[in-house]
Design an enzyme around this catalytic site. Structure first.
Site, mmCIF file in Angstrom:
data_model
loop_
_atom_site.group_PDB
_atom_site.id
_atom_site.type_symbol
_atom_site.label_atom_id
_atom_site.label_comp_id
_atom_site.label_asym_id
_atom_site.label_seq_id
_atom_site.Cartn_x
_atom_site.Cartn_y
_atom_site.Cartn_z
ATOM 1 N N HIS A 242 -17.412 9.538 -0.511
ATOM 2 C CA HIS A 242 -16.412 8.982 -1.426
ATOM 3 C C HIS A 242 -15.085 8.646 -0.764
ATOM 4 C CE1 HIS A 242 -19.295 10.888 -4.182
ATOM 5 N NE2 HIS A 242 -18.916 9.951 -5.037
ATOM 6 N N GLU B 243 -3.991 0.571 -2.093
ATOM 7 C CA GLU B 243 -3.272 -0.570 -2.645
ATOM 8 C C GLU B 243 -2.590 -0.205 -3.963
ATOM 9 O OE1 GLU B 243 -7.173 -2.032 -0.745
ATOM 10 O OE2 GLU B 243 -6.559 -0.480 -2.175
ATOM 11 N N CYS C 52 -8.544 4.931 1.220
ATOM 12 C CA CYS C 52 -9.228 4.786 2.507
ATOM 13 C C CYS C 52 -8.496 5.577 3.584
ATOM 14 C CB CYS C 52 -9.263 3.323 2.937
ATOM 15 S SG CYS C 52 -10.033 2.203 1.751
ATOM 16 N N TYR D 109 -8.188 -13.448 4.172
ATOM 17 C CA TYR D 109 -6.948 -12.863 4.674
ATOM 18 C C TYR D 109 -7.021 -12.416 6.132
ATOM 19 C CZ TYR D 109 -9.467 -8.526 3.710
ATOM 20 O OH TYR D 109 -10.420 -7.542 3.685
ATOM 21 N N ASN E 251 -18.167 12.157 3.024
ATOM 22 C CA ASN E 251 -17.693 13.385 2.389
ATOM 23 C C ASN E 251 -17.739 14.493 3.427
ATOM 24 O OD1 ASN E 251 -17.530 12.217 -0.162
ATOM 25 N ND2 ASN E 251 -19.503 13.027 -0.854
ATOM 26 N N ASP F 222 0.840 -1.201 0.000
ATOM 27 C CA ASP F 222 0.000 0.000 0.000
ATOM 28 C C ASP F 222 0.870 1.243 0.000
ATOM 29 O OD1 ASP F 222 -2.128 -1.747 0.243
ATOM 30 O OD2 ASP F 222 -3.082 -0.636 1.885
#
Length: 235
Positions: free
Chosen positions: A160, A198, A70, A102, A113, A45
Site C-alpha cells: 500500500h 499531491e 508515495c 508531463y 508493505n 505536493d
C-alpha cells in the site's frame, strides 16, 4: 478555496528565503509544500522526510492533501535494492512508456508493505512501512550491507506504499517532485527517502492552486516553496 482546514495566519513569507526555511524544516523533520513548475505538472505536493512520518502525518496527507502517498528513494538506494521501474517490470501492453504529458517516463517502482504490518493500509501500518523504508535508505547510504534479499525479508509486494525511483543526477536529470524532495533531503542531511503527496482541491477535485496551497502553508505554519527556487538553490 477548499474548506477542510483552518487556523491562524502565520506569515511564512517573513524572514529567511523560502528555500532556506525549507531546508531547515526538513532538517527538523517537518513537512514542506513544493510547487513544481507551471510547464510540468503544475501541482503542489506535501513533502515529508520519510523518517518523520507518524500515523498523524499519514492522516494529514489523506485528509488535507488527498493525493497518492508515495516514498521516493535515491537512485543508489533503488539500485542496491534492485527496485525496477514498474513500466519495465510489467509485461503488459498498457505498460508502454513515452506518452506521458508531463515527462519522458514515470518514476513508479513497486508497491510495498512492511512485513510487520497487517493489511498495510491503516495510518499506523503505512507509517511503519514508510519509516522502515527511511531506515533502509539510511543503511544503504551509509555503505552498510543491505541488498534485495534483505529487502524481501523486511517488505512484501504488492503493498500500500508506492515507491518512486529518483533520477541518478536528481535535478540535473529530472525536475519532478521526486527529485525536488530528494535534493531537499540531501541539503538537510536526511537519508535519501522522502514522502510526496499531491495536494488536491476538495471542491473541484483538481490540483490545489499555488495560491491556495500557499494559504494552507500560512495557516499551518509550514513552508511553501517554488520548485524553480529549489532548482536554483539545490540543482
Amino acid at each position: 478555496m477548499s474548506g477542510r482546514d483552518g487556523g491562524p495566519m502565520t506569515g511564512t513569507d517573513a524572514g529567511p528565503p523560502a528555500t532556506e526555511r525549507a531546508v531547515a524544516a526538513f532538517r527538523a523533520g517537518e513537512p514542506v509544500l513544493i510547487h513544481d513548475f507551471d510547464d510540468r505538472e503544475g501541482e503542489t505536493d506535501l513533502v515529508y522526510p520519510a523518517g518523520a512520518v507518524t500515523p498523524e502525518a499519514v492522516a494529514r496527507m489523506r485528509n488535507d492533501a488527498g493525493g497518492l502517498i508515495c516514498v521516493a528513494l535515491g537512485d543508489d538506494v533503488a539500485d542496491a535494492l534492485e527496485l525496477p521501474f514498474l513500466a519495465d517490470a510489467v509485461d503488459h501492453p498498457a505498460a508502454a512508456t513515452g506518452d506521458l504529458g508531463y515527462d519522458r517516463r514515470s518514476s513508479f517502482s513497486l508497491t510495498v508493505n512492511h512485513r510487520e504490518t497487517f493489511t498495510g493500509i491503516t495510518d499506523r501500518d503505512r507509517s511503519r512501512t514508510i519509516t522502515e523504508l527511511d531506515a533502509v535508505a539510511g543503511t544503504v547510504a551509509d555503505g552498510d550491507d543491505y541488498d534485495a534479499e534483505d529487502f524481501a525479508a523486511d517488505f512484501r509486494t504488492p503493498g500500500h506504499v508506492h515507491l518512486l525511483r529518483g533520477a541518478p543526477d536528481l535535478l540535473g536529470d529530472r525536475r519532478g517532485h521526486t527529485e525536488l524532495g530528494l535534493a531537499l533531503a540531501a541539503a538537510a542531511d536526511r537519508p535519501p527517502a522522502v514522502v510526496v503527496c499531491e495536494m488536491l482541491d476538495a471542491d473541484t477535485g483538481g490540483a490545489r492552486s499555488p495560491a491556495d496551497a500557499r494559504a494552507y502553508a500560512e495557516r499551518h505554519g509550514l513552508t511553501f516553496v517554488e520548485g524553480g527556487d529549489l532548482l536554483g538553490r539545490l540543482g
